[in-house]
Structure formats: structure tokens, C-alpha cells
Scaffold this motif. Structure first.
Motif, short mmCIF file in Angstrom:
data_model
loop_
_atom_site.label_atom_id
_atom_site.label_comp_id
_atom_site.label_asym_id
_atom_site.label_seq_id
_atom_site.Cartn_x
_atom_site.Cartn_y
_atom_site.Cartn_z
N THR A 289 41.82 3.72 -29.32
CA THR A 289 40.68 4.49 -28.87
C THR A 289 39.60 3.54 -28.41
N VAL A 290 38.86 3.95 -27.43
CA VAL A 290 37.77 3.13 -26.95
C VAL A 290 36.57 3.30 -27.87
N GLU B 265 37.34 9.28 -23.96
CA GLU B 265 38.64 9.95 -23.95
C GLU B 265 39.56 9.36 -25.02
N GLU B 266 40.55 10.10 -25.34
CA GLU B 266 41.57 9.57 -26.21
C GLU B 266 42.53 8.74 -25.37
N LEU B 267 42.67 7.50 -25.77
CA LEU B 267 43.57 6.65 -25.01
C LEU B 267 44.98 6.68 -25.58
#
Lengths: 198, 198
Positions: free
Chosen positions: A160-161, A172-174
Motif C-alpha cells: 500500500t502506498v 488506492e489499494e495497490l
DNA sequence: ACCTGAACACCGTTCAAGT
DNA sequence: ACCTGAACACCGTTCAAGT
């Protein structure tokens, strides 16, 4: 010469061993796939497996080969980009149903001749789509490796960022926990194919 | 409150354990990376490690985090497609120098927050290159998974095409034994990026 | 209080003894 | 001749005993 007279079929055979191993890997996961567990499933002694396989590594190879044999083949994969993507999606979905397969393939150092029909179909298809000679193998490898990456990331991987940055851009969910893996792969593969055929 | 008076620094610490483990993985391979081996390298008893880590799984997680922290960061990755490809190539080459890293990441079920700076740079770069909002994470995932696939196929993987077919089309080597892995990855990534930015 | 040897419950693999 | 129990050399992990 293959037929030993009077030989009742032995309890264990390469086929029965692979079948049992596959069953265990599918239902109990790879970590449960021990030599002892396979022997137990077949009702034989743990040492008996070694009459049919040389070691655990060979068991994994047999498993990988068994999976590779069942890869799809579509002689008309080259009819359109869409069909090529569908071809690989089928392969992806099949392998995704057996999560241990990609793991074995990635860990092993095998050359899986059993995947040759699948590869040949893909290669011919790529050629038909306009990928001239020397580029074909490279393109095939790109697609194969990308598929492998998606399969191995079926674990929640990704990251996650952090939100500590100026603009709140990376919220956003990476990782792909929620998204449909298959659709995600198809999306990426379509882009890759497009980029290669430009 | 962190400073215990008179406490000589303990022989083992999370840092020293990770450093030793990293060293062992690099020089002797992942299969040599046992709890006992790490303890031995540090001159401690095998049971002593468990004062600092909860189990072997955590050791692998720490290793993965250590690698993730050292991923490159390039705030200007979005200046050009070429620079974006170079950005990922740097990451690829770094990870390729530690073959155990990709293995741990693929096997584990971690969410590596330590990779957030790397991911954020990539995401911002993709945005700068014209990848609008919702597509960004998807694109990032595609690149990440492709990189992972190339790293895990550093083993000779791949398959050779059988020569039993009509036209002799698939004679090329489909495995990448000989080719330069890094260049191969860069080639594929450039195509993928192009396809995504179309 | 901190460390760790020895033990435990597992592995894969071998081999002598069983049939 | 074929099979396999028991043993061996490893694992990761725990815990009681040492300092």
C-alpha cells in the motif's frame, strides 16, 4: 518385455503417486505435501515411494509436468488479439486453480517440455498476429513471465502506498486483494500484447 | 527509557540477525538459511534467536522489508517512458542481485509498507505520463507482477518448443538461459508501458 | 533477568531386515 | 524379488535448567 507375467499391479506407481500428490496439494496445500503424507494416502510405507521416484524433487517435477500437459492448446489463438488474450487467460485460470503449480515451476529449475504444445500454439499465434521471427520468443517469454507474476501474487502481495505525502495521490489499494485476479491479468496482458504489436 | 543503564549491547539483535541472514542468503543460498545457521554465524545458541524474532516466518519478513527499504526511488521517473523503464530496470537489477528476495516476496503473504516510497514514485510517474486516476494502481500492479515473473524465472524456467511440428517455426530457445535477463525485462516493460499509455 | 542445551515433533532419505 | 520399519541426519520450536 514390459509385461511381467503374474505381476499383480503394484500398489504404488508413478501415476498413482502423482495423482495422490496432486490431490493433497489441491486440498491441503503444498506444505502438507510430504513424502510421508503421500505414502499414507496410498496406504504404503513411507520408504516405498523411493521405489518409484528418486527423491522429493522428482515428485515435484512430475507434478509440474502433469500440470504442463494439461495447459490449453488453441491453434487459432492468432486469429485476433482478443483470442490471444483469451488463450492466455484460460491458461492463467487453469493454473490459478492449482496454486502450487506456479510455485513449483518458479522454484524448480525445470525445462518443461510438456508445455511445448501450449508454447507452440502461442508462438504460431503471435506470428500470425504480425510478430516477426526473432521477436516471437521474446514476446512469448514476456507473456509467460507476466502470467507467472500474477499467479505468484495471488498471495495478497503488493504494497500500500503510504499517506504521508503532500498530495494525497496514492490512496488506492495497490494490492489486489479485492479485484478479480483473472480480469486484472487479462487487462495487463492485452496492454502488453498491444505494446508488442505496435 | 530506551537506555537500560549498564546493559552491554546484547550479542544478538534484530539488526544483527537480519544482517547475518542476508549475508547467508546471498552467499550460501536460501536453502542454507536456517535458524541454526544464523545463530551459529552470530556465535549464539540456536534457541537464542527466539528472544528477538517470533519464528522463522518473521525472519523472512524482516528480510523482505530490508530489501524493500533499499528499493530505488526516482521522483522524476515520470519524465519520460524511457526514464520509467530505467526506474524499473534499476529495481529489477537490484532484486536480481538477491535472488532470495523475490522468492520470499512471492511466497509470503506480506503487505510490504517499506516499498511504499518506491510505489509512490512509480505511481506519480505513471500519472505524469498520462495514466489517469483509477488505472494507475492497475498499471503499477502489472509492472510489479511482470518484474516478479522475470525475477522468479531467473531459474532457467521456460520451455523449449518441440521440433516435431510441420513448419520448423519454434526452434528458438524459449527459455532465457543465454539472454541478458535485464535487457529482456526492459524490452518487455517498455512494451507493456507503451500498451498502457496508448 | 537473560540465555541456551537438550528435547520434541516433525522432515527427507537410507538400509538392513523382513516377506 | 519386492517392500518397509526403524534409524539417521537434518529441520523449527519449546522449555526447563543454567548463569
Amino acid at each position: 518385455m514390459n509385461t511381467k507375467r503374474r505381476g499383480r499391479p503394484p500398489l504404488l506407481s508413478r501415476e498413482s503417486i502423482v495423482a495422490a500428490a496432486r490431490q493433497i496439494a489441491d486440498t491441503e496445500g503444498m506444505e502438507a505435501l510430504t513424502v510421508r503424507r503421500v505414502a499414507q494416502a496410498l496406504g504404503g510405507g513411507q520408504a516405498s515411494l523411493y521405489r518409484h521416484i528418486s527423491d522429493r524433487g522428482e515428485l515435484l517435477l512430475l507434478l509440474a509436468q502433469d500440470v504442463a500437459i494439461h495447459l490449453p492448446v488453441d491453434e487459432r489463438a492468432g486469429e485476433s488479439r482478443q483470442r490471444m488474450v483469451a488463450y492466455w487467460s484460460t491458461a492463467h485460470d487453469y493454473l490459478a486453480r492449482h496454486p502450487w503449480a506456479a510455485r513449483i515451476i518458479a522454484d524448480g529449475e525445470y525445462v518443461l517440455d510438456e508445455a511445448a504444445p501450449f508454447a507452440a500454439s502461442a508462438m504460431r499465434g503471435l506470428e500470425a498476429l504480425g510478430l516477426e521471427r526473432p521477436e516471437g520468443a521474446r514476446a512469448y517469454r514476456a507473456m509467460w513471465n507476466m502470467m507467472l507474476g500474477y499467479l505468484l501474487n495471488a498471495h495478497p502481495v503488493g504494497h500500500t502506498v503510504g499517506h504521508g505525502h503532500a498530495s494525497p495521490p496514492g490512496e488506492e489499494e495497490l494490492h489486489g486483494r479485492e479485484v478479480d485476479r483473472g480480469a486484472d491479468f487479462a487487462w495487463a496482458l492485452e496492454r502488453l500484447l498491444h505494446g508488442m504489436l505496435r
